[in-house]
Design an enzyme around this catalytic site. Structure first.
Site, PDB file in Angstrom:
ATOM      1  N   ASP A 128      55.484  57.509  94.017  1.00 35.16           N
ATOM      2  CA  ASP A 128      54.687  56.571  94.825  1.00 35.16           C
ATOM      3  C   ASP A 128      54.956  56.788  96.318  1.00 35.16           C
ATOM      4  O   ASP A 128      54.034  56.821  97.138  1.00 35.16           O
ATOM      5  CB  ASP A 128      54.904  55.107  94.388  1.00 35.16           C
ATOM      6  CG  ASP A 128      56.367  54.747  94.152  1.00 35.16           C
ATOM      7  OD1 ASP A 128      57.236  55.634  94.239  1.00 35.16           O
ATOM      8  OD2 ASP A 128      56.644  53.553  93.887  1.00 35.16           O
TER       9      ASP A 128
ATOM     10  N   TYR B  21      49.031  63.934  78.906  1.00 29.92           N
ATOM     11  CA  TYR B  21      47.816  64.639  78.508  1.00 29.92           C
ATOM     12  C   TYR B  21      47.889  65.156  77.073  1.00 29.92           C
ATOM     13  O   TYR B  21      46.878  65.212  76.384  1.00 29.92           O
ATOM     14  CB  TYR B  21      47.568  65.829  79.440  1.00 29.92           C
ATOM     15  CG  TYR B  21      46.943  65.488  80.765  1.00 29.92           C
ATOM     16  CD1 TYR B  21      47.570  64.645  81.661  1.00 29.92           C
ATOM     17  CD2 TYR B  21      45.720  66.033  81.117  1.00 29.92           C
ATOM     18  CE1 TYR B  21      46.993  64.345  82.881  1.00 29.92           C
ATOM     19  CE2 TYR B  21      45.131  65.750  82.345  1.00 29.92           C
ATOM     20  CZ  TYR B  21      45.778  64.909  83.222  1.00 29.92           C
ATOM     21  OH  TYR B  21      45.201  64.623  84.428  1.00 29.92           O
TER      22      TYR B  21
ATOM     23  N   LYS C 230      59.678  59.793  88.793  1.00 30.57           N
ATOM     24  CA  LYS C 230      59.619  58.331  88.716  1.00 30.57           C
ATOM     25  C   LYS C 230      60.770  57.873  87.827  1.00 30.57           C
ATOM     26  O   LYS C 230      60.585  57.128  86.857  1.00 30.57           O
ATOM     27  CB  LYS C 230      58.234  57.920  88.153  1.00 30.57           C
ATOM     28  CG  LYS C 230      57.943  56.439  88.122  1.00 30.57           C
ATOM     29  CD  LYS C 230      57.646  55.822  89.473  1.00 30.57           C
ATOM     30  CE  LYS C 230      57.499  54.314  89.366  1.00 30.57           C
ATOM     31  NZ  LYS C 230      57.413  53.642  90.668  1.00 30.57           N
TER      32      LYS C 230
ATOM     33  N   ASP D  56      48.087  65.786  88.849  1.00 32.09           N
ATOM     34  CA  ASP D  56      46.640  65.594  88.890  1.00 32.09           C
ATOM     35  C   ASP D  56      46.285  64.703  90.083  1.00 32.09           C
ATOM     36  O   ASP D  56      45.389  65.027  90.880  1.00 32.09           O
ATOM     37  CB  ASP D  56      46.167  64.953  87.583  1.00 32.09           C
ATOM     38  CG  ASP D  56      44.670  64.699  87.584  1.00 32.09           C
ATOM     39  OD1 ASP D  56      43.933  65.599  88.016  1.00 32.09           O
ATOM     40  OD2 ASP D  56      44.239  63.605  87.162  1.00 32.09           O
TER      41      ASP D  56
ATOM     42  N   ASP E 257      44.721  65.865  94.125  1.00 36.28           N
ATOM     43  CA  ASP E 257      43.441  65.407  94.681  1.00 36.28           C
ATOM     44  C   ASP E 257      43.678  64.701  96.015  1.00 36.28           C
ATOM     45  O   ASP E 257      42.867  64.820  96.947  1.00 36.28           O
ATOM     46  CB  ASP E 257      42.720  64.446  93.714  1.00 36.28           C
ATOM     47  CG  ASP E 257      41.628  65.143  92.897  1.00 36.28           C
ATOM     48  OD1 ASP E 257      41.795  66.345  92.609  1.00 36.28           O
ATOM     49  OD2 ASP E 257      40.620  64.491  92.550  1.00 36.28           O
TER      50      ASP E 257
HETATM   51  C1  IPM Z   1      42.079  68.698  87.066  1.00 40.59           C
HETATM   52  C2  IPM Z   1      41.104  67.787  86.331  1.00 40.59           C
HETATM   53  C3  IPM Z   1      41.455  67.735  84.857  1.00 40.59           C
HETATM   54  C4  IPM Z   1      42.857  67.167  84.738  1.00 40.59           C
HETATM   55  C5  IPM Z   1      40.489  66.954  83.971  1.00 40.59           C
HETATM   56  C6  IPM Z   1      39.059  67.350  84.173  1.00 40.59           C
HETATM   57  C7  IPM Z   1      40.863  67.055  82.519  1.00 40.59           C
HETATM   58  O1  IPM Z   1      41.071  66.518  86.904  1.00 40.59           O
HETATM   59  O2  IPM Z   1      42.132  69.892  86.704  1.00 40.59           O
HETATM   60  O3  IPM Z   1      42.745  68.236  87.981  1.00 40.59           O
HETATM   61  O4  IPM Z   1      43.023  65.928  84.732  1.00 40.59           O
HETATM   62  O5  IPM Z   1      43.798  67.947  84.632  1.00 40.59           O
HETATM   63 MN    MN Z   2      42.209  66.356  88.725  1.00 42.57          MN
END
Ligand code: IPM
Ligand code: MN
Ligand code: NAD
Length: 370
Positions: free
Chosen positions: A228, A146, A196, A252, A256
Site C-alpha cells: 500500500d 490467480y 504485505k 497487476d 497499471d
Molecule cells: C494483465 C491483465 C491480466 C492480469 C488479465 C487480463 C487477466 O490485467 O496482464 O495485467 O490480470 O494479469
Molecule cells: Mn493488468
C-alpha cells in the site's frame, strides 16, 4: 538462413491494429539481420470464442507449442460484450491464464521507463521526475490468487459464497526471487521487495524465501516496502525505485499504476518468461473505448517486440535500436493521442503513422556487428 517461428496472437479490440505495427518492426529486424521470421497468426481471445467456440483453440495451442516465441496482443471486450460469454470461457480465464500456465511464464518483466526529455507525458510534476523514470517491475505471473484453488456455491444457511486462495510454495517464490536478484545485480544493485507481511502469511513466506535467496547475492541491497505504501511512493517519488519484485496480484495493480505515472498504459510493454518459452505482450488491455479508430499507441506492442528480439532471439543491440527509434519519433515531437497534452508542442499522429516512423528510424539505424 536462420529461421525463427513466431506465433502472433492479435487478440481483441486494438490488438490487431497495434500488432500490424509490430509486424512492420519484425520485418525490418528480419532484413537487417539476414534472418527469416516465420510469422504465423493464431486465433486467441474473445474473437476466437465467437468464431471458434474456444478463446484458445487447439490449433493456436499447437502453433504456440511449435513457435520459438509468442507475441500477443491484448484480449478482452467491454463489460457488455464480455457478459455474452460463459464466465469460464471469457478470454482472460479461457485463454490468457491458460497460456501463462501452459508455458509456465512465471517471470513477468514490466519496464516502466520515461526518458528525461519526455517527462511532459507524465501527469507528475516535472520536479518529481526530473531525469526521467526507469524502473523494472518484476511480477510473479503464475501463482497467487490467480491460480489458487477456487470454490463457490451456497453455504449451510443458503447464502451464496466464493472462496479464492492465495497460494505460493517456496519453489515458486525462490525462482522469481532469483530472477529479481539477478536483474538487480545487473542494474543498480538495489531490490525493492513489495509485500504485505503485516497481514498476509503468503508475504511472510515470500519474505523468508527471498531473504534466503538474497544470501547468494550479497552485493544487492534489499529494501522492504508494504504494497500500500509502495503505491503512494510510486506517485510521490518513483525515482527511488530501480527493480521491484512482487506477487501476481500486487504486480497487476502496481504495473497499471506505473502506466499512469508514465502518462499512458500505451507505454507499457512486457515480457513473460518461462523455463523454456517466453511470450511478449503489452501490459494493458484491449482498450475497447478506442478500438478500430487508428489512434491506439503501438509503443507497448513495439516495445514488446524489442524485448522479444533481446530475450528470445538474442538480438540485444537490435532491441536497443528499436527503443531508440521510438525515442527519436517522440523527440521529433510526434505523439499518439493518448500522450497529447494541452499546450504541449506536439504533433498528434495515428497508430499506423507512428509505426511507419518507428520502422523508418529503425531501418536507418547503424548495422549491428554480428
Ligand atoms: C494483465 C491483465 C491480466 C492480469 C488479465 C487480463 C487477466 O490485467 O496482464 O495485467 O490480470 O494479469
Ligand atoms: Mn493488468
Ligand atoms: P485497458 O488497459 O484496455 O484500457 C484502460 C485505458 O487505457 C483506456 O482508456 C484505454 O483507451 C487506454 N489504453 C490502453 N492501451 C492503450 C494504448 N495502447 N494506446 C492508447 N490508450 C490505451 O483496460 P480495461 O478497459 O479495463 O480492459 C479492457 C479489456 O482488456 C478487459 O476485457 C480486460 O480484461 C482486458 N485486459 C487484457 C489484458 C491482456 O491481454 N494482457 C490486460 C489488461 C486488460
Amino acid at each position: 538462413m536462420q529461421t525463427h517461428t513466431i506465433a502472433l496472437l492479435d487478440g481483441d479490440g486494438i490488438g490487431p491494429e497495434i500488432m500490424a505495427e509490430a509486424v512492420k518492426i519484425l520485418r525490418v529486424a528480419e532484413s537487417r539481420n539476414g534472418i527469416r521470421l516465420e510469422l504465423k497468426h493464431g486465433a486467441f481471445g474473445a474473437g476466437a470464442w465467437f468464431s471458434h467456440g474456444d478463446s484458445f483453440p487447439e490449433a493456436t495451442r499447437q502453433l504456440c507449442d511449435r513457435a520459438g516465441a509468442i507475441l500477443k496482443g491484448p484480449i478482452g471486450l467491454d463489460h457488455e460484450q464480455t457478459e455474452k460469454i460463459p464466465v469460464d470461457m471469457r478470454p482472460e480465464r479461457g485463454a490468457l491464464l491458460p497460456l501463462r500456465r501452459r508455458f509456465d511464464t512465471f517471470a513477468n518483466f514490466r519496464p516502466v521507463r520515461l526518458a528525461g526529455g519526455l517527462t511532459h507525458f507524465s501527469p507528475l510534476k516535472p520536479e518529481i521526475i526530473a531525469g526521467g523514470i526507469d524502473i523494472m517491475m518484476i511480477r510473479e505471473l503464475v501463482g497467487g490468487l490467480y491460480f489458487g484453488a477456487k470454490e463457490s456455491g451456497r453455504d449451510d444457511a443458503g447464502r451464496r459464497y466464493v472462496k479464492e486462495t492465495l497460494e505460493y510454495d517456496e519453489t515458486q517464490i525462490e525462482r522469481i526471487a532469483r530472477v529479481a536478484f539477478e536483474t538487480a545485480q545487473g542494474r543498480k544493485k538495489v531490490l525493492h521487495n513489495i509485500h504485505k507481511s503485516n497481514v498476509l502469511k503468503s508475504s511472510v513466506l515470500w519474505n523468508e524465501v527471498l531473504g534466503e535467496v538474497g544470501g547468494e547475492f550479497p552485493g544487492v541491497e534489499v529494501r522492504h516496502i508494504l504494497v500500500d505504501a509502495a503505491a503512494t511512493y510510486l506517485c510521490l517519488n518513483p525515482r527511488q525505485f530501480d527493480v521491484m519484485v512482487m506477487e501476481n496480484m500486487f504486480g497487476d495493480i502496481l504495473s497499471d499504476q506505473a502506466g499512469g505515472i508514465l502518462g499512458s498504459l500505451g507505454l507499457m510493454p512486457s515480457a513473460c518468461l518461462g523455463p523454456e518459452k517466453a511470450y511478449y505482450e503489452p501490459s494493458h488491455g484491449s482498450a475497447p473505448d478506442i478500438a478500430g479508430k487508428n489512434i491506439a499507441n503501438p509503443y507497448s506492442m513495439i516495445g514488446s517486440v524489442a524485448m522479444l528480439l533481446d530475450m528470445s532471439l538474442g538480438l540485444r543491440d537490435e532491441a536497443g535500436h528499436v527503443w531508440q527509434a521510438m525515442r527519436s519519433v517522440f523527440d521529433q515531437g510526434y505523439t499518439t493521442p493518448d500522450l497529447a497534452r494541452p499546450g504541449a508542442d506536439s504533433k498528434t499522429i495515428s497508430t499506423r503513422a507512428f509505426g511507419d516512423l518507428v520502422a523508418e528510424h529503425y531501418a536507418a539505424a547503424p548495422a549491428t556487428a554480428s
